[in-house]
Scaffold this motif. Sequence first.
Motif, PDB file in Angstrom:
ATOM      1  N   GLN A  87       1.579  16.143  18.960  1.00 54.14           N
ATOM      2  CA  GLN A  87       2.738  16.469  17.932  1.00 54.14           C
ATOM      3  C   GLN A  87       2.744  15.395  16.794  1.00 54.14           C
ATOM      4  O   GLN A  87       2.971  15.587  15.587  1.00 54.14           O
ATOM      5  CB  GLN A  87       4.171  16.112  18.496  1.00 54.14           C
ATOM      6  N   SER A  88       2.320  14.154  17.073  1.00 53.23           N
ATOM      7  CA  SER A  88       2.455  13.155  15.958  1.00 53.23           C
ATOM      8  C   SER A  88       1.404  13.211  15.004  1.00 53.23           C
ATOM      9  O   SER A  88       1.739  13.047  13.667  1.00 53.23           O
ATOM     10  CB  SER A  88       2.402  11.568  16.665  1.00 53.23           C
ATOM     11  N   ALA A  89       0.191  13.662  15.441  1.00 49.86           N
ATOM     12  CA  ALA A  89      -0.889  13.880  14.512  1.00 49.86           C
ATOM     13  C   ALA A  89      -0.975  15.281  13.898  1.00 49.86           C
ATOM     14  O   ALA A  89      -1.812  15.663  12.916  1.00 49.86           O
ATOM     15  CB  ALA A  89      -2.185  13.343  15.320  1.00 49.86           C
ATOM     16  N   GLY A  90      -0.769  16.193  14.489  1.00 47.24           N
ATOM     17  CA  GLY A  90      -0.408  17.576  14.218  1.00 47.24           C
ATOM     18  C   GLY A  90      -1.833  18.410  14.546  1.00 47.24           C
ATOM     19  O   GLY A  90      -2.181  19.266  13.706  1.00 47.24           O
ATOM     20  N   ILE A  91      -2.608  17.578  15.488  1.00 51.05           N
ATOM     21  CA  ILE A  91      -3.894  18.336  15.894  1.00 51.05           C
ATOM     22  C   ILE A  91      -4.185  18.782  17.356  1.00 51.05           C
ATOM     23  O   ILE A  91      -3.317  18.090  18.015  1.00 51.05           O
ATOM     24  CB  ILE A  91      -5.190  17.549  15.310  1.00 51.05           C
ATOM     25  N   TYR A  92      -4.888  19.538  17.778  1.00 46.95           N
ATOM     26  CA  TYR A  92      -4.992  19.680  19.249  1.00 46.95           C
ATOM     27  C   TYR A  92      -6.168  18.630  19.653  1.00 46.95           C
ATOM     28  O   TYR A  92      -7.311  18.566  18.989  1.00 46.95           O
ATOM     29  CB  TYR A  92      -5.344  21.173  19.271  1.00 46.95           C
ATOM     30  N   VAL A  93      -6.096  18.307  20.821  1.00 50.41           N
ATOM     31  CA  VAL A  93      -6.814  17.471  21.648  1.00 50.41           C
ATOM     32  C   VAL A  93      -7.206  17.826  22.926  1.00 50.41           C
ATOM     33  O   VAL A  93      -6.482  18.231  23.854  1.00 50.41           O
ATOM     34  CB  VAL A  93      -6.353  15.983  21.486  1.00 50.41           C
ATOM     35  N   MET A  94      -8.821  17.690  23.106  1.00 52.32           N
ATOM     36  CA  MET A  94      -9.034  18.111  24.575  1.00 52.32           C
ATOM     37  C   MET A  94      -9.142  16.806  25.346  1.00 52.32           C
ATOM     38  O   MET A  94      -9.794  16.182  25.029  1.00 52.32           O
ATOM     39  CB  MET A  94     -10.436  18.758  24.614  1.00 52.32           C
ATOM     40  N   ASP A  95      -8.459  16.861  26.724  1.00 53.10           N
ATOM     41  CA  ASP A  95      -8.302  15.850  27.500  1.00 53.10           C
ATOM     42  C   ASP A  95      -9.420  16.461  28.519  1.00 53.10           C
ATOM     43  O   ASP A  95      -9.215  17.160  29.261  1.00 53.10           O
ATOM     44  CB  ASP A  95      -6.941  15.711  28.096  1.00 53.10           C
ATOM     45  N   LEU A  96     -10.603  15.822  28.261  1.00 50.81           N
ATOM     46  CA  LEU A  96     -11.930  16.150  29.148  1.00 50.81           C
ATOM     47  C   LEU A  96     -12.194  15.276  30.136  1.00 50.81           C
ATOM     48  O   LEU A  96     -11.926  14.017  30.150  1.00 50.81           O
ATOM     49  CB  LEU A  96     -13.078  16.091  28.233  1.00 50.81           C
ATOM     50  N   PHE A  97     -12.284  15.773  31.460  1.00 48.07           N
ATOM     51  CA  PHE A  97     -12.350  14.903  32.748  1.00 48.07           C
ATOM     52  C   PHE A  97     -13.846  14.884  32.971  1.00 48.07           C
ATOM     53  O   PHE A  97     -14.523  15.815  33.446  1.00 48.07           O
ATOM     54  CB  PHE A  97     -11.527  15.507  33.749  1.00 48.07           C
TER      55      PHE A  97
END
Length: 162
Positions: A87-97
């Motif tokens: 929300q703060s950066a306005g981009i989608y991020v993949m949290d990859l395990f």
Amino acid sequence: MKQLMILLISLSCLTGCKEDDTDGIFVSMNVFLSIKNNSDTDLLNPANENSISLNDIFVYYLIDGDEMLFNEPLLDYPKGFVIELDQSAGIYVMDLFTSEHTNSDGIATTIVKIEGRDSIRLDCEVKKYSNGSMQVVSVLYQNELVWDNDRDKSSRYLEIVL
């Protein structure tokens, strides 16, 4: 972007540990990815044209030289990742395990295959502790060191351009 980095640094501080003598078991194996094209378009944003569908992403771990598809249907994230809007950066991020299966050099390889696009291969140096804890201490992408815990105490965040 600055806000994203602050968020990811905060998350890393909560999950990471540097000491060998820890009271509890911790596992810090994730890497955060943003995936963009040459025009800086967020390819993980489903509202963007030519975005990457969750159904087109597959995570493989290199185990004894063989690529093994990560598929654990009973887990919260059965495909080995989650994509969330920062929300703060306005981009989608993949949290990859990333993989915990290391070779004789202590390197664990995770490969993200995306239908119709180049694969993303991450080679992570993993430190394993005597109490069962483990953490990624460096990340190589395209055979280049892109993150090292000794030099960069921030979270393992990478921006990938496909």
